[in-house]
Enzyme design. Sequence first.
Site, short mmCIF file in Angstrom:
data_model
loop_
_atom_site.label_atom_id
_atom_site.label_comp_id
_atom_site.label_asym_id
_atom_site.label_seq_id
_atom_site.Cartn_x
_atom_site.Cartn_y
_atom_site.Cartn_z
CB CYS A 1 -3.91 1.72 6.77
SG CYS A 1 -3.45 3.14 7.74
NE ARG A 2 -4.65 1.45 1.45
CZ ARG A 2 -4.25 2.05 0.57
NH1 ARG A 2 -5.24 2.02 -0.37
NH2 ARG A 2 -3.10 2.85 0.10
CB SER A 3 0.45 -3.63 2.68
OG SER A 3 0.96 -2.17 3.26
CG ASN B 1 4.13 -1.68 5.04
OD1 ASN B 1 5.65 -2.09 5.30
ND2 ASN B 1 3.29 -2.46 4.85
CB CYS C 1 -0.99 0.13 1.16
SG CYS C 1 -0.20 0.16 2.79
CG ASP D 1 -5.09 5.33 2.98
OD1 ASP D 1 -5.07 4.78 4.10
OD2 ASP D 1 -4.20 5.67 2.43
#
Length: 153
Positions: A13-15, A11, A8, A122
Amino acid sequence: MTKILMVCLGNICRSPLAEGILKSKFTNSTIFVDSAGTGAWHSGELPDKRSIAVAKKYGIDLTDQRARLFLVEDFDAFDKIYVMDKSNYVNVCRLAPSPDYIEKVELILNESNPGKDLEVPDPYYGGNQGFENVYQMLNEACNKIKEKIENAY
């Protein structure tokens, strides 16, 4: 062993969530999962506290992860690179040493919604519900990834 990288922007939140979710679905060592960001603002930091909280709600611990920058070497180190949105896709593909490497890169939600090129939003500037929504999207995609990996063996 299948090696998968989740990517993401920062690095945090999402990944990290995608990494933790996919790791939690395997009890053996047939898979290695890592995550990275296309920007280095948060390198060395823990995932966002809201990502940690939503993962913990589902029995997943993200506190062993630290943010890192996506590197050109990751193309050789990983079999598959899942990106969270189109901007990440462009940024990762720009670093590809040759066009062949781009075949490793895919929007993660194409696993659960084939060919739709949907993006994982995001959640950084939103509230806790955004993190819950992202968790659910990634969990569904990771279930499909797990099926693919198990069917390959």
